[in-house]
Design an enzyme around this catalytic site. Structure first.
Site, PDB file in Angstrom:
ATOM      1  N   HIS A 186      42.089  -9.785 -57.054  1.00 35.77           N
ATOM      2  CA  HIS A 186      41.178  -9.792 -55.904  1.00 35.77           C
ATOM      3  C   HIS A 186      40.025 -10.758 -56.192  1.00 35.77           C
ATOM      4  O   HIS A 186      39.569 -10.871 -57.332  1.00 35.77           O
ATOM      5  CB  HIS A 186      40.640  -8.377 -55.648  1.00 35.77           C
ATOM      6  CG  HIS A 186      39.902  -8.301 -54.344  1.00 35.77           C
ATOM      7  ND1 HIS A 186      38.595  -8.693 -54.227  1.00 35.77           N
ATOM      8  CD2 HIS A 186      40.306  -7.897 -53.109  1.00 35.77           C
ATOM      9  CE1 HIS A 186      38.219  -8.540 -52.959  1.00 35.77           C
ATOM     10  NE2 HIS A 186      39.238  -8.057 -52.265  1.00 35.77           N
TER      11      HIS A 186
ATOM     12  N   ASN B  18      41.784  -1.241 -48.934  1.00 37.11           N
ATOM     13  CA  ASN B  18      41.123  -1.497 -50.214  1.00 37.11           C
ATOM     14  C   ASN B  18      39.709  -0.940 -50.070  1.00 37.11           C
ATOM     15  O   ASN B  18      38.834  -1.609 -49.523  1.00 37.11           O
ATOM     16  CB  ASN B  18      41.110  -3.013 -50.496  1.00 37.11           C
ATOM     17  CG  ASN B  18      40.296  -3.354 -51.733  1.00 37.11           C
ATOM     18  OD1 ASN B  18      39.954  -2.476 -52.531  1.00 37.11           O
ATOM     19  ND2 ASN B  18      39.981  -4.630 -51.890  1.00 37.11           N
TER      20      ASN B  18
ATOM     21  N   LYS C  24      37.533  -0.418 -52.219  1.00 39.68           N
ATOM     22  CA  LYS C  24      36.569  -0.986 -53.176  1.00 39.68           C
ATOM     23  C   LYS C  24      35.746   0.148 -53.794  1.00 39.68           C
ATOM     24  O   LYS C  24      36.258   1.258 -53.927  1.00 39.68           O
ATOM     25  CB  LYS C  24      35.701  -2.039 -52.488  1.00 39.68           C
ATOM     26  CG  LYS C  24      36.556  -3.067 -51.729  1.00 39.68           C
ATOM     27  CD  LYS C  24      35.798  -4.264 -51.269  1.00 39.68           C
ATOM     28  CE  LYS C  24      36.761  -5.204 -50.547  1.00 39.68           C
ATOM     29  NZ  LYS C  24      36.120  -6.451 -50.127  1.00 39.68           N
TER      30      LYS C  24
ATOM     31  N   GLU D  74      43.484 -14.139 -48.905  1.00 42.78           N
ATOM     32  CA  GLU D  74      42.145 -13.697 -48.528  1.00 42.78           C
ATOM     33  C   GLU D  74      41.143 -14.830 -48.729  1.00 42.78           C
ATOM     34  O   GLU D  74      40.659 -15.049 -49.850  1.00 42.78           O
ATOM     35  CB  GLU D  74      41.723 -12.500 -49.386  1.00 42.78           C
ATOM     36  CG  GLU D  74      42.624 -11.293 -49.225  1.00 42.78           C
ATOM     37  CD  GLU D  74      41.911 -10.002 -49.600  1.00 42.78           C
ATOM     38  OE1 GLU D  74      41.859  -9.110 -48.740  1.00 42.78           O
ATOM     39  OE2 GLU D  74      41.376  -9.903 -50.720  1.00 42.78           O
TER      40      GLU D  74
HETATM   41  P1  PGA Z   1      37.001  -6.915 -45.805  1.00 42.69           P
HETATM   42  O1  PGA Z   1      37.639  -6.989 -47.277  1.00 42.69           O
HETATM   43  O2  PGA Z   1      38.068  -6.385 -44.896  1.00 42.69           O
HETATM   44  O3  PGA Z   1      35.826  -5.989 -45.931  1.00 42.69           O
HETATM   45  O4  PGA Z   1      36.598  -8.309 -45.440  1.00 42.69           O
HETATM   46  C1  PGA Z   1      38.977  -7.372 -47.489  1.00 42.69           C
HETATM   47  C2  PGA Z   1      39.283  -7.379 -48.968  1.00 42.69           C
HETATM   48  O5  PGA Z   1      38.424  -7.789 -49.752  1.00 42.69           O
HETATM   49  O6  PGA Z   1      40.381  -6.975 -49.398  1.00 42.69           O
END
Ligand code: PGA
Length: 252
Positions: free
Chosen positions: A97, A11, A13, A169
């Site tokens: 999310h 992901n 982002k 998560e």
């Molecule tokens: P992170 O994010 O691995 O940077 O903690 C995970 C996510 O939000 O899917």
């Protein structure tokens, strides 16, 4: 127990530019081509789906999106529909999310609508659930996760989970460097599977439940060794090919 093939999904982002994602995808492609037990997906920013889709063509790596509208089409400025994602051969779409829920005010109801829209289009939703730090500290983790999950079960029906992925998560572990322990993760993953099993045992047994929140190559193996952890949804660590490949190769 069903043999579930783990899914490692990046992901990204809102990170990267054309200049940085090209070498990133090439690096991941080269590493995965050397052999990988897990299924791998890259959830790119919408504007790069075409580019990433081109780069992934003919490979085993799936393309995914990070969000989608809960509406079919129409006057929704800035939104992206499932039909648009399908034009670019997306296989997965992240829905619910915590950043969408907490920063953009997405409700459980909207998340359920998105989940159903993705399914109706033939793509696979990756439905994210997870508690805030204060919710965990108040002992409400299971209650929160159950509420998020039950809304989708009620609206979409349990049968819809035959074509879905879940991601647990814990919000306090996302981007904070603070990972849930493998025991904490397993506890919630088992709770989620049991919650689904109340409705349908077979679907509960088959569904993949990813863990997400500060997964790195260094902690991935331990997390993925837990019985109900079927891969990961990877944010920060998915932005570097080597680190991401280390996570992919942690799946045994
Ligand atoms: P992170 O994010 O691995 O940077 O903690 C995970 C996510 O939000 O899917």
């Amino acid at each position: 127990m069903t043999d579930r093939r783990s899914l490692i999904a990046a992901n990204w982002k809102m990170n990267g530019t054309l200049a940085s994602i090209r070498p990133l995808v090439q690096g991941v492609l080269a590493g995965v081509a050397k052999g990988c037990q897990a299924e791998v997906a890259l959830c790119a920013p919408a504007i790069y789906l075409a580019e990433v889709g081109q780069l992934l063509k003919g490979s085993s790596i799936a393309l995914g999106a990070q969000n989608v509208s809960n509406h079919e089409s129409g006057a929704y400025t800035g939104e992206i529909s499932t039909a648009m994602l399908q034009d670019y051969a997306c296989r997965y779409v992240i829905v619910g999310h915590s950043e969408r829920r907490n920063l953009y005010g997405e409700t459980d109801q909207q998340v359920a609508e998105k989940f159903m829209r993705v399914q109706a289009s033939g793509m696979t939703p990756i439905l994210c659930v997870g508690e805030l730090l204060e919710e965990r500290e108040a002992g409400n983790t299971e209650e929160v996760v159950a509420r998020q999950l039950d809304m989708v079960i009620q609206q979409a029906d349990i049968a819809a989970f035959a074509n879905a992925v879940l991601a647990y998560e814990p919000v306090w572990a996302i981007g904070t460097g603070r990972t849930a322990t493998s025991e904490q993760a397993q506890e919630v993953h088992a709770f989620i599977r049991l919650r689904l099993a109340r409705h349908d045992n077979r679907i509960a047994d088959k569904i993949r439940i990813q863990y997400g929140g500060s997964v790195k190559a260094a902690n991935a193996r331990e997390l993925f060794s837990m019985a109900d952890v079927d891969g990961g949804l990877i944010g920060g660590a998915s932005l570097k090919a080597d680190e991401f490949l280390g996570i992919c190769h942690a799946v045994r």
